[in-house]
Write a protein that holds these residues in place. Structure first.
Motif, PDB file in Angstrom:
ATOM      1  N   PHE A 168       5.225  -7.960 -36.258  1.00  0.00           N
ATOM      2  CA  PHE A 168       5.120  -6.858 -35.270  1.00  0.00           C
ATOM      3  C   PHE A 168       3.912  -7.012 -34.899  1.00  0.00           C
ATOM      4  CE2 PHE A 168       8.488  -5.421 -38.203  1.00  0.00           C
ATOM      5  CZ  PHE A 168       9.404  -4.796 -36.904  1.00  0.00           C
ATOM      6  N   ILE A 238       6.909   1.866 -37.808  1.00  0.00           N
ATOM      7  CA  ILE A 238       7.500   0.521 -38.112  1.00  0.00           C
ATOM      8  C   ILE A 238       8.190   0.410 -39.567  1.00  0.00           C
ATOM      9  CG2 ILE A 238       6.949  -1.806 -38.256  1.00  0.00           C
ATOM     10  CD1 ILE A 238       4.773  -1.510 -36.050  1.00  0.00           C
ATOM     11  N   ALA A 242      12.150  -0.054 -39.554  1.00  0.00           N
ATOM     12  CA  ALA A 242      12.330  -1.328 -39.976  1.00  0.00           C
ATOM     13  C   ALA A 242      13.602  -1.262 -41.063  1.00  0.00           C
ATOM     14  CB  ALA A 242      11.235  -2.309 -40.570  1.00  0.00           C
ATOM     15  N   THR A 250       8.977  -3.924 -45.687  1.00  0.00           N
ATOM     16  CA  THR A 250       7.876  -4.472 -44.681  1.00  0.00           C
ATOM     17  C   THR A 250       6.709  -4.114 -45.255  1.00  0.00           C
ATOM     18  OG1 THR A 250       9.527  -3.432 -42.883  1.00  0.00           O
ATOM     19  CG2 THR A 250       7.086  -3.543 -42.269  1.00  0.00           C
ATOM     20  N   THR A 258      -1.295  -6.871 -37.677  1.00  0.00           N
ATOM     21  CA  THR A 258       0.475  -7.162 -37.709  1.00  0.00           C
ATOM     22  C   THR A 258       1.199  -6.727 -38.838  1.00  0.00           C
ATOM     23  OG1 THR A 258      -0.188  -9.058 -36.221  1.00  0.00           O
ATOM     24  CG2 THR A 258       1.916  -9.324 -37.554  1.00  0.00           C
ATOM     25  N   MET A 275      14.233  -3.507 -32.592  1.00  0.00           N
ATOM     26  CA  MET A 275      12.610  -3.117 -32.801  1.00  0.00           C
ATOM     27  C   MET A 275      11.834  -3.431 -31.137  1.00  0.00           C
ATOM     28  SD  MET A 275      12.390  -2.305 -35.674  1.00  0.00           S
ATOM     29  CE  MET A 275      13.886  -1.594 -35.802  1.00  0.00           C
ATOM     30  N   LYS A 276      12.468  -4.239 -30.498  1.00  0.00           N
ATOM     31  CA  LYS A 276      11.789  -4.448 -29.242  1.00  0.00           C
ATOM     32  C   LYS A 276      11.906  -3.216 -28.355  1.00  0.00           C
ATOM     33  CE  LYS A 276      11.469  -9.351 -28.701  1.00  0.00           C
ATOM     34  NZ  LYS A 276      11.856 -10.685 -27.999  1.00  0.00           N
ATOM     35  N   PHE A 279       9.698  -0.403 -30.283  1.00  0.00           N
ATOM     36  CA  PHE A 279       8.188  -0.584 -30.024  1.00  0.00           C
ATOM     37  C   PHE A 279       7.804  -1.721 -29.001  1.00  0.00           C
ATOM     38  CE2 PHE A 279       9.397   0.233 -34.456  1.00  0.00           C
ATOM     39  CZ  PHE A 279       8.834   1.493 -34.720  1.00  0.00           C
ATOM     40  N   HIS A 282       4.475  -3.832 -28.680  1.00  0.00           N
ATOM     41  CA  HIS A 282       4.253  -4.934 -29.708  1.00  0.00           C
ATOM     42  C   HIS A 282       5.292  -5.964 -29.336  1.00  0.00           C
ATOM     43  CE1 HIS A 282       2.894  -1.655 -32.071  1.00  0.00           C
ATOM     44  NE2 HIS A 282       2.628  -2.565 -33.224  1.00  0.00           N
ATOM     45  N   ILE A 284       7.130  -8.793 -30.634  1.00  0.00           N
ATOM     46  CA  ILE A 284       7.998  -9.062 -32.092  1.00  0.00           C
ATOM     47  C   ILE A 284       8.550 -10.216 -31.947  1.00  0.00           C
ATOM     48  CG2 ILE A 284      10.041  -7.825 -33.198  1.00  0.00           C
ATOM     49  CD1 ILE A 284       8.903  -5.195 -31.793  1.00  0.00           C
TER      50      ILE A 284
END
Length: 304
Positions: A168, A238, A242, A250, A258, A275-276, A279, A282, A284
């Motif tokens: 990330f 995050i 995650a 994580t 990162t 995750m995209k 966030f 970021h 990713i």
């Protein structure tokens, strides 16, 4: 006739939580140099990740290659270097260590130093100041390392981790020198014992490839993340997201900013998609461990 070389060095992540300054993992994101002898020095950057305005005398590749040659009483000849990089600067993905390893390999090739793997481990770690990223970029795979007071590196090399990794990458930089300023000078003994035990368990889990435990102990750091987390965009969010999406664990990648998750191979694409969406600010990226480390080859003989 003049030789032309290609040098490829993997980037890396370090620490993986409590493995502070000693655990490194190479990733299949690369720094690439194309090198040929020339009448004068020229370094050409052809990637967005690389700055465009560094003078030769201050360029890390030039300074480290020259220093490496001088260690063996050799003079570095002028070269033309074309650089490509998939490693963003000051983001915790080993960009400086990769450049150092590449520069050592450059000096090794053009000055015919005949460096051993141990030489490369020692020199790169001495220059970096710690052996985590450097050993991973030299050897590939995962490394658990110690450097003694004489600058000699001892490394346990772990290969074939059967997992994927997701990084990330925020849009902000965080230099390691700045991230170190927030760390305490001393730790209470009982606190240090717990921190050391967590690091031992992470190392043991990595060697035994116990992925559930790897994730657990990646998230158990007491050495640096409690002090750096406030510097990291969306650190807590995050970490939680995650885990909800199936990550084993994580942690910060190096000093940050990162973050990196270790995940089962089977969920890679879906995890990144999730995750995209969560966030969007970021970058990713789904990655794997690199298993080769630094490599070099002669491309061809070119007319001069």
């Amino acid at each position: 006739m003049s030789k032309k070389w290609q040098i490829i060095v993997p980037g890396s992540t370090a620490n993986l939580g409590p493995g502070f300054d000693s655990i490194g993992l190479s990733l299949n994101l690369y720094l690439e140099l194309t090198v040929s002898l020339a009448d004068q020095w020229e370094i050409i950057h052809v990637s967005d990740h690389l700055p465009q305005d560094i003078v030769i005398e201050e360029h890390l590749i030039y300074t480290i290659a020259k220093e490496t040659a001088a260690r063996f009483n050799k003079e570095l000849p002028p070269c033309q270097i074309v650089m490509r990089s998939e490693l963003p600067y000051a983001r915790g993905l080993g960009s400086s260590a990769a450049a150092i390893v590449a520069a050592i390999e450059l000096a090794n090739l053009v000055c015919e130093l005949q460096l051993t793997i141990q030489d490369k481990l020692n020199i790169s770690s001495q220059i970096e100041g710690h052996p985590d990223n450097a050993t991973a970029s030299v050897l590939g795979g995962l490394t658990i390392s110690q450097m003694n007071e004489q600058g000699i590196v001892d490394t346990i090399h772990v290969k074939d981790l059967d997992a994927s990794f997701v990084v990330f990458i925020p849009s902000v930089e965080l230099k390691t020198s700045e991230a170190r300023k927030v760390l305490p000078d001393q730790l209470d003994r009982s606190y240090a014992v717990r921190a050391s035990a967590n690091a031992n368990m992470l190392a043991a889990s990595l060697i035994s490839k116990d992925y559930e435990r790897i994730g657990q102990y990646m998230e158990s750091d007491l050495f640096h993340e409690p002090f750096r987390s406030s510097l990291i965009p969306n650190f807590d969010e995050i970490l939680c997201a995650a885990k909800e999406a199936g990550a084993y664990g994580t942690a910060l990648s190096g000093a940050g900013p990162t973050m990196i998750s270790i995940i089962p191979n089977a969920i890679g694409d879906q995890f990144v998609f999730t995750m995209k969406n969560r966030f969007p600010t970021h970058e990713i990226i789904l990655t794997k461990a690199d298993h080769q480390g630094v490599s070099a080859k002669i491309l061809n003989d070119v007319l001069t």
